[in-house]
Every structure is written in structure tokens, then in C-alpha cells.
Design a protein around this motif. Structure first.
Motif, mmCIF file in Angstrom:
data_model
loop_
_atom_site.group_PDB
_atom_site.id
_atom_site.type_symbol
_atom_site.label_atom_id
_atom_site.label_comp_id
_atom_site.label_asym_id
_atom_site.label_seq_id
_atom_site.Cartn_x
_atom_site.Cartn_y
_atom_site.Cartn_z
ATOM 1 N N LEU A 66 0.922 -1.074 0.171
ATOM 2 C CA LEU A 66 0.052 0.049 0.035
ATOM 3 C C LEU A 66 0.787 1.320 -0.056
ATOM 4 O O LEU A 66 0.657 2.170 -0.568
ATOM 5 C CB LEU A 66 -1.119 -0.029 1.212
ATOM 6 N N SER A 69 2.709 1.575 -3.527
ATOM 7 C CA SER A 69 1.830 1.726 -4.494
ATOM 8 C C SER A 69 1.444 3.191 -4.416
ATOM 9 O O SER A 69 1.186 3.762 -5.505
ATOM 10 C CB SER A 69 0.541 0.774 -4.234
ATOM 11 N N GLY A 80 -4.098 -2.279 -9.295
ATOM 12 C CA GLY A 80 -5.331 -2.643 -8.690
ATOM 13 C C GLY A 80 -5.520 -3.393 -7.493
ATOM 14 O O GLY A 80 -4.947 -4.129 -6.983
ATOM 15 N N PRO A 81 -6.833 -3.342 -7.099
ATOM 16 C CA PRO A 81 -7.053 -4.108 -5.849
ATOM 17 C C PRO A 81 -6.775 -5.598 -5.825
ATOM 18 O O PRO A 81 -6.479 -6.394 -4.913
ATOM 19 C CB PRO A 81 -8.268 -3.767 -5.355
ATOM 20 N N VAL A 84 -3.289 -6.600 -5.339
ATOM 21 C CA VAL A 84 -2.886 -6.347 -4.018
ATOM 22 C C VAL A 84 -3.376 -7.794 -3.291
ATOM 23 O O VAL A 84 -2.727 -8.485 -2.539
ATOM 24 C CB VAL A 84 -3.322 -5.162 -3.465
ATOM 25 N N VAL A 85 -4.546 -7.934 -3.418
ATOM 26 C CA VAL A 85 -5.288 -9.103 -2.845
ATOM 27 C C VAL A 85 -4.541 -10.586 -3.204
ATOM 28 O O VAL A 85 -4.306 -11.362 -2.259
ATOM 29 C CB VAL A 85 -6.782 -9.241 -3.142
#
Length: 151
Positions: A66, A69, A80-81, A84-85
């Protein structure tokens, strides 16, 4: 952004934070008194690798992802999320797998207990190593992902 310097700085930060947190949680769970710790009940030293691994793997990958980024977004990058996930999930699963291997080694090995100081050192080394490894994996993957998007 100097990628090598940024990675090195995040690795050091992660290592130090996870060393300190591992020590704090060790003292909170097992106390300050030097005594033999049982791998199984009543101390459950072997099982304690699971919460340690889950917490360190999650935070050592999520927080640097985070933070870095956000820096990359200022420079025009995007993450994009889903990226990250997936990255965090991979680190958490690897951390839990390492905890399972260590717990199995402790519980299935020939010993039933471990010296308090040796246990502390093991937890500090494991926490620091997992933290640095999680950060390294996450940020290396992020930098590679950014390179693909910019190409």
C-alpha cells in the motif's frame, strides 16, 4: 524511484518491525521467566507459529504494498485491488505453510520441549525472516507488475 534502494529500505523496516513485534508477543505469550517451553500443551510453542505467521505475512506484504503503491501512483503507476489481494494471499499462504512445516517439525521431532532462550531466538529469527521475505516477494512482484504496465 530507485527500486533497489526502496526495496532495501522496506526490507530493513519490515525486518526491524517484525523482530520487535515477535519479541513483544513472545514475552506476552510465554513470559519473561526462563524455563523449558513445551511444544504441545501446556505451552503450545509449536502451534504459536500459526498466529505469528498469519500476522507477519499479512502485514509484511500488505503495508509495504500500500505504501509503495501510493508512491508509484504519484509517479503515474497503477495497481488494482485484485493485484494487492492476490499478492497478499500468496504471502499469507506461504507463511502459513512455513508455520505448518515448523509446527510439524516441533511436534513430530524427538524433542518435547525447547529452552526458553532458544525458543526466543527461533521466534525472532522466524519473524524477521518471514517479514523480510514477505516484503521482498510483495514488492518485487509489484515492481515487475509496474514494469509490465509501463511497457
Amino acid at each position: 524511484m530507485n527500486i533497489a534502494a526502496r526495496l532495501r529500505r522496506e526490507q530493513i523496516t519490515s525486518g526491524v518491525i517484525n523482530l520487535v513485534l515477535s519479541a513483544g508477543f513472545f514475552f506476552a505469550v510465554f513470559g519473561l521467566a526462563s524455563r523449558p517451553l513445551h511444544f504441545a500443551a501446556p505451552d503450545n510453542f509449536a502451534i504459536d507459529f500459526f498466529p505469528q505467521a498469519a500476522a507477519i505475512a499479512l502485514m509484511s506484504s500488505l503495508v509495504p504494498l500500500l505504501v509503495v503503491s501510493a508512491s508509484l501512483r504519484k509517479a503515474g503507476g497503477r495497481t488494482g485491488p485484485i493485484f494487492v489481494v492476490r499478492t497478499v494471499l500468496a504471502v499469507v499462504l506461504a507463511g502459513l505453510a512455513s508455520a505448518a512445516a515448523l509446527a510439524a517439525f516441533c511436534l513430530l521431532g524427538p524433542w518435547r520441549e525447547i529452552d526458553w532462550l532458544v525458543a526466543l531466538i527461533a521466534k525472532l529469527v522466524y519473524g524477521t525472516g518471514l517479514g523480510v521475505g514477505g516484503t521482498t516477494f510483495a514488492l518485487t512482484r509489484l515492481f515487475a507488475h509496474q514494469g509490465k504496465e509501463m511497457a
